[in-house]
Enzyme design. Structure first.
Site, PDB file in Angstrom:
ATOM      1  N   ASP A  13      28.391  94.277  24.506  1.00  0.00           N
ATOM      2  CA  ASP A  13      29.538  93.600  25.143  1.00  0.00           C
ATOM      3  C   ASP A  13      30.587  94.583  25.645  1.00  0.00           C
ATOM      4  O   ASP A  13      31.783  94.264  25.694  1.00  0.00           O
ATOM      5  CB  ASP A  13      30.205  92.600  24.174  1.00  0.00           C
ATOM      6  N   LYS A  16      29.027  96.456  30.474  1.00  0.00           N
ATOM      7  CA  LYS A  16      27.989  97.133  31.270  1.00  0.00           C
ATOM      8  C   LYS A  16      27.714  96.380  32.566  1.00  0.00           C
ATOM      9  O   LYS A  16      27.486  96.990  33.608  1.00  0.00           O
ATOM     10  CB  LYS A  16      26.679  97.227  30.464  1.00  0.00           C
ATOM     11  N   GLY A  40      24.347  89.149  27.349  1.00  0.00           N
ATOM     12  CA  GLY A  40      25.242  88.361  28.204  1.00  0.00           C
ATOM     13  C   GLY A  40      26.080  89.315  29.021  1.00  0.00           C
ATOM     14  O   GLY A  40      27.052  89.871  28.526  1.00  0.00           O
ATOM     15  N   HIS A  41      25.654  89.582  30.252  1.00  0.00           N
ATOM     16  CA  HIS A  41      26.375  90.522  31.118  1.00  0.00           C
ATOM     17  C   HIS A  41      27.239  89.731  32.088  1.00  0.00           C
ATOM     18  O   HIS A  41      26.735  88.975  32.904  1.00  0.00           O
ATOM     19  CB  HIS A  41      25.381  91.420  31.870  1.00  0.00           C
ATOM     20  N   GLN A 223      22.608  95.239  25.076  1.00  0.00           N
ATOM     21  CA  GLN A 223      23.205  95.480  23.743  1.00  0.00           C
ATOM     22  C   GLN A 223      23.890  96.854  23.745  1.00  0.00           C
ATOM     23  O   GLN A 223      24.301  97.306  24.800  1.00  0.00           O
ATOM     24  CB  GLN A 223      22.147  95.361  22.633  1.00  0.00           C
TER      25      GLN A 223
HETATM   26  P1  IMP Z   1      19.154  89.528  18.077  1.00  0.00           P
HETATM   27  O1  IMP Z   1      19.135  90.529  19.184  1.00  0.00           O
HETATM   28  O2  IMP Z   1      19.353  88.110  18.564  1.00  0.00           O
HETATM   29  O3  IMP Z   1      17.976  89.665  17.183  1.00  0.00           O
HETATM   30  O4  IMP Z   1      20.452  89.827  17.158  1.00  0.00           O
HETATM   31  C1  IMP Z   1      20.550  91.007  16.357  1.00  0.00           C
HETATM   32  C2  IMP Z   1      21.998  91.498  16.322  1.00  0.00           C
HETATM   33  O5  IMP Z   1      22.357  91.998  17.597  1.00  0.00           O
HETATM   34  C3  IMP Z   1      23.024  90.406  16.005  1.00  0.00           C
HETATM   35  O6  IMP Z   1      24.088  91.003  15.272  1.00  0.00           O
HETATM   36  C4  IMP Z   1      23.528  89.982  17.367  1.00  0.00           C
HETATM   37  O7  IMP Z   1      24.828  89.432  17.321  1.00  0.00           O
HETATM   38  C5  IMP Z   1      23.516  91.326  18.089  1.00  0.00           C
HETATM   39  N1  IMP Z   1      23.355  91.199  19.543  1.00  0.00           N
HETATM   40  C6  IMP Z   1      22.236  90.907  20.223  1.00  0.00           C
HETATM   41  N2  IMP Z   1      22.467  90.903  21.539  1.00  0.00           N
HETATM   42  C7  IMP Z   1      23.757  91.212  21.707  1.00  0.00           C
HETATM   43  C8  IMP Z   1      24.589  91.403  22.857  1.00  0.00           C
HETATM   44  O8  IMP Z   1      24.167  91.299  24.009  1.00  0.00           O
HETATM   45  N3  IMP Z   1      25.879  91.724  22.598  1.00  0.00           N
HETATM   46  C9  IMP Z   1      26.367  91.905  21.348  1.00  0.00           C
HETATM   47  N4  IMP Z   1      25.638  91.740  20.252  1.00  0.00           N
HETATM   48  C10 IMP Z   1      24.336  91.410  20.426  1.00  0.00           C
END
Ligand code: IMP
Length: 424
Positions: A13, A16, A40-41, A223
């Site tokens: 977040d 990017k 979520g971009h 991420q």
């Molecule tokens: P997963 O990717 O859904 O398996 O989540 C694993 C961890 O990564 C969790 O703490 C999510 O909140 C975090 N996470 C996954 N995608 C994002 C993102 O795009 N932004 C921020 N945190 C993320």
């Protein structure tokens, strides 16, 4: 023409999407190299806020080709919905999207497995996004995954997919209602996967042709480095690699094809989900940052945990990525604070060697040592000139630049495309 990689230097977040959108202005293609619908971009174009999850951010620029790399995981149903909503916003995808045939598909069963895994962990849960990311990567590495190219043979694809649903029903002992829902979701999934297979390609070949004809390619990470499964705060991480090195693997390009690695970081830190966060603010200062910065997840709407800028982790992330320059985003959110704190080292061992410090779950034992810097009161939203920034804002940026050892070449001062300062 070499390629540029954009990665996040914190827990995701970082902004990017906005930066990729900027760099895409002169690009031929933007290629997403990791993650899936968990991302979520957000890009604000002409006052409209557009959140992209699986589609590369470059698709908001006319004529730019979007590419999805092999190491991503793809949810065909939500991707199709995303393409439709982008078209409604006035950005038709048409034939501007090509996807690696090797990409693994997020089967609906993955979300059922994820829900069970997370609830079995109780208080130790990761706090995942619920998009089926983890179980899809697990299946990939157990060599039993479904790839987009498999949908080129509809009969066997549908059979394997239906078998995956039945296996899930048996393993999890799903009740009648969930069982029916999963079968229905699987039917929809099969249909969308079969439709999308026409977009499957050898992305390595596509990219190498563009680079050979002097086109610019931007590799877009998802991420952030601290969520990387190898280098992040394991086990509180995602499952796809988030660091710059992963771009070459996912897109099938050699490291010599890269010349710039852009690291994006917020002027403070945030994190969604569980896991250590040494500079977290659990008081009203954290709430104030959350409200001013609208720090709610673009994918799940969850409130983000907020805290001061962590220079130790940012330096670590810049080194892991080999960042050649950085962008500091959301500086405008820090206007109005009397003073600002920046973590410059950890107290566990002031002499700590950055190559050895613990980034896993034990990171929580590290106590930040802060430098206090004077704040600024002026609203800097939308500022585009470095010289016009208040002196204390410039000094804040320069302090972070010195701490990370990487030039901060751009500063974002608001959500809109044009709210950006380039330092030359
Ligand atoms: P997963 O990717 O859904 O398996 O989540 C694993 C961890 O990564 C969790 O703490 C999510 O909140 C975090 N996470 C996954 N995608 C994002 C993102 O795009 N932004 C921020 N945190 C993320």
């Amino acid at each position: 023409m070499p390629a540029t990689i954009v990665t996040g230097l914190q827990w995701g977040d970082e902004g990017k999407g906005k930066m990729v959108d900027h760099l895409a202005e002169n690009a031929a293609a933007v290629a997403r190299f990791s993650g899936g619908a968990n991302a979520g971009h957000t890009v604000v174009v002409n006052g409209r806020r557009i959140a992209l999850h699986q589609l590369p951010s470059g698709l908001l620029r006319p004529g730019v080709l979007g590419i999805i790399g092999a190491s991503c995981v793809l949810d065909p149903v939500s991707l199709t919905e995303e393409m439709l909503s982008l078209e409604e916003e006035g950005f038709p995808v048409d034939d501007r999207l090509t996807i690696s045939g090797n990409v693994h598909l997020v089967h609906p069963a993955a979300r059922y497995f994820e829900k069970t895994d997370e609830s079995s962990l109780g208080e130790d849960s990761v706090g995942t996004t619920g998009r089926g990311i983890g179980p899809t990567y697990v299946r990939k590495f157990s060599r039993r995954g479904l790839r987009l190219e498999d949908a080129a043979i509809p009969g066997s694809f549908t059979r394997r997919s239906n078998d995956m649903a039945e296996e899930c029903v048996r393993q999890l002992g799903l009740g009648r209602e969930e069982e029916d829902a999963l079968r229905e979701e699987t039917g929809v999934f099969n249909g969308h996967a079969l439709d999308l297979v026409t977009r499957a390609s050898d992305v390595s070949m596509v990219i190498s042709r563009i680079l050979r004809s002097d086109g610019i390619v931007i590799a877009e990470g998802a991420q952030g480095t601290l969520l990387d499964p190898d280098h992040g705060t394991y086990p509180y991480v995602t499952c796809g690699s988030c660091v710059a090195g992963a771009a070459c693997v996912s897109l099938g390009i050699g490291p010599v094809m890269i010349d710039e690695v852009v690291g994006v970081m917020k002027a403070y830190n945030t994190r969604v989900g569980n896991g250590p966060f040494p500079t977290e603010l659990t008081d009203e200062l954290g709430d104030r940052i959350r409200e001013k910065g609208n720090e709610y997840g673009a994918t799940t709407g969850r409130p983000r945990r907020c805290g001061w800028f962590d220079g130790v982790l940012a330096s670590y992330a810049a080194r892991l990525n080999g960042s050649t320059w950085t962008v500091l985003t959301l500086l405008d959110v820090l206007s109005g604070f009397p003073e600002l704190m920046v973590c410059k080292k950890y107290q566990l061992d002031p002499e700590i060697d950055l190559t050895l410090f613990e980034t896993g779950a034990r990171l929580g034992r590290h106590v930040p040592v802060f430098e206090t810097l004077p704040g600024w009161q002026e609203d800097i939203t939308g500022e585009t000139s470095w010289e016009a920034l208040p002196k204390n804002a410039r000094e804040y940026v320069l302090f972070i630049e010195k701490l990370t050892g990487v030039p901060v070449r751009a500063v974002s001062t608001g959500p809109a495309r044009e709210d950006l300062i380039w330092r030359t």
